[in-house]
Design a protein around this motif. Sequence first.
Motif, PDB file in Angstrom:
ATOM      1  N   THR A  39       0.848  -1.185   0.000  1.00  0.00           N
ATOM      2  CA  THR A  39       0.000   0.000   0.000  1.00  0.00           C
ATOM      3  C   THR A  39       0.886   1.239   0.000  1.00  0.00           C
ATOM      4  N   ALA A  48      -1.833   2.178   6.877  1.00  0.00           N
ATOM      5  CA  ALA A  48      -2.739   1.061   6.600  1.00  0.00           C
ATOM      6  C   ALA A  48      -2.109  -0.190   7.210  1.00  0.00           C
ATOM      7  N   TYR A  50      -2.605  -4.398   8.113  1.00  0.00           N
ATOM      8  CA  TYR A  50      -3.324  -5.631   7.819  1.00  0.00           C
ATOM      9  C   TYR A  50      -2.403  -6.789   8.167  1.00  0.00           C
ATOM     10  N   MET A  63      -8.705  -4.295   6.852  1.00  0.00           N
ATOM     11  CA  MET A  63      -7.545  -3.412   6.862  1.00  0.00           C
ATOM     12  C   MET A  63      -7.922  -2.235   7.760  1.00  0.00           C
TER      13      MET A  63
END
Length: 100
Positions: A39, A48, A50, A63
């Motif tokens: 990302t 972000a 995840y 996410m």
Amino acid sequence: TIQADSTEYHYGVVGENMTVSRKIILKNTGNEVFRIKGTTTSCDCMTAEYDWDEIPPGGKAAMTVEYKAEEPGDFWRTITIYGNIPEKSFTLDFWGTVRK
């Protein structure tokens, strides 16, 4: 293909120097496994997070997107998600207003 539960997310009014987060749900609407390649964000004020690398066909994954409000005023930020999809990436928009 991959889809998010929305392409635009409104944070509303955020206090200066506050950090707000939003959980984004991604769904694989294609016939092959989606493999995330990474990302990018439009500023250092966004992250972000995840804990997955793949989403199977028909599967979903979460996410968490965090925004740290730095300066008063309106903001519009983006996160671009890269992976093995025909367009190579897709972008999500986040907006709101920072108040003192």
